[in-house]
Design an enzyme around this catalytic site. Structure first.
Site, mmCIF file in Angstrom:
data_model
loop_
_atom_site.group_PDB
_atom_site.id
_atom_site.type_symbol
_atom_site.label_atom_id
_atom_site.label_comp_id
_atom_site.label_asym_id
_atom_site.label_seq_id
_atom_site.Cartn_x
_atom_site.Cartn_y
_atom_site.Cartn_z
ATOM 1 N N GLU A 44 1.817 6.371 -2.250
ATOM 2 C CA GLU A 44 0.797 5.545 -1.618
ATOM 3 C C GLU A 44 0.407 6.130 -0.257
ATOM 4 O OE1 GLU A 44 0.255 0.839 -0.341
ATOM 5 O OE2 GLU A 44 2.242 1.757 -0.258
ATOM 6 N N LYS A 117 -4.786 -1.893 -5.362
ATOM 7 C CA LYS A 117 -3.590 -2.661 -5.012
ATOM 8 C C LYS A 117 -3.954 -4.138 -4.907
ATOM 9 C CE LYS A 117 0.150 -2.629 -1.549
ATOM 10 N NZ LYS A 117 0.644 -1.954 -0.322
ATOM 11 N N CYS A 151 3.510 -0.252 -4.512
ATOM 12 C CA CYS A 151 4.413 -0.661 -3.437
ATOM 13 C C CYS A 151 4.654 -2.181 -3.424
ATOM 14 C CB CYS A 151 3.852 -0.159 -2.111
ATOM 15 S SG CYS A 151 5.048 -0.101 -0.753
#
Length: 284
Positions: A44, A117, A151
């Site tokens: 990321e 995300k 994440c």
């Protein structure tokens, strides 16, 4: 079905041009190709390295979309050259005036797929003004179905239930954490998600430092290939992992048939044994 995966512990340091960035990316991709990998994962926010080119202190990521075309051209070309599926970490993109932290999947045939995300950290919301994605999908490959969850997304079990219900067997989780606390939050929840859903998780993070880019001055990362905790797999659920904070690549073979076996007759069958009479079925 078996597939070989590699994950890059991408070393962040100041660069002077996009060509420097391209050379570093190409090095990692060609290294993974030498190991005959079929999938390679980048971390990321690794493209924040492009913000170091100016040499001035940079506090925002809103300049990154200016590099999107070059980024896509670079990774698409490398995927076609090597015949690998490349998960190009995440890159900040701009659509209709909004910034998104977007994971990209580059197919060997030149196709490019995206997954924004879904859950924003306080830094992403308050300091970088990044907008959360609004939908979730899985991706069909010639080696099975995969998902891209970035994440913080891994800290929300509901979304992993959803992609597992959609058929994903492998979750690629690019990450970026700045200290051991953040690293462990992501790492422990990745382990939990493999146990709950009987899937593989491949994760990695940035290492090194960008001294002139705010919020990227410290990075704490380690790549890992994580499995369910059952007899066909390693006892600690770690098929492979890197050395903390080193510039390196890890590689491992995933056997999907082992997942299917433990789902049917493992020591525990967590997916089958859900009490859907007591709580909602989030996989639908």
């Amino acid at each position: 079905m078996k597939l070989r995966v590699s994950a890059v512990q991408y070393h962040l340091e100041k660069i002077n041009s996009f060509e420097d960035f391209a050379a570093q990316v190409t090095h990692y991709v060609r290294t993974a190709n030498e190991y005959d990998s079929e999938f390679v994962l980048f971390p990321e926010f690794f493209t924040t390295q492009l913000l170091s080119i100016t040499g001035n202190t940079v506090g925002l990521v809103d300049e990154l979309p200016n590099y999107t075309d070059q980024y896509i051209e670079l990774f698409r070309g490398l995927a076609q050259e090597t015949g690998m599926h490349i998960i190009g970490g995440t890159h900040v993109t701009k659509k209709e005036g909004k910034l998104y932290n977007t994971a990209h999947l580059f197919y060997p045939d030149g196709r490019v797929a995206e997954q924004a995300k879904l859950h924003m950290t306080p830094t992403e919301k308050k300091d970088w003004n990044i907008t959360p994605g609004e939908s979730i999908q899985i991706f069909e490959t010639d080696k099975g179905k995969i998902a891209l969850l970035t994440c913080y997304d891994m800290e929300f079990p509901e979304i992993v239930r959803m992609v597992r219900g959609m058929g994903a067997d492998v979750i690629f989780a690019p990450s970026c954490t700045d200290d051991l606390h953040g690293f462990n939050r992501v790492r422990y929840t990745c382990h939990a998600r493999t146990i709950e859903n009987q899937v593989y998780v491949v994760t990695t993070g940035t290492v090194g430092a960008l001294r002139n880019v705010d919020f990227m001055r410290a990075n704490y990362g380690q790549a890992a290939v994580i499995t369910p905790n059952d007899i066909p797999f390693p006892k600690n659920g770690i098929l492979m992992e890197g050395e903390f904070n080193h510039d390196m690549i890890i590689t491992a073979d995933l056997d999907l048939s082992l997942l299917y076996k433990v789902r049917e007759e493992g020591s525990v069958t967590t997916w089958t044994d859900r009490r859907l009479d007591l709580y909602p079925d989030l996989s639908k």
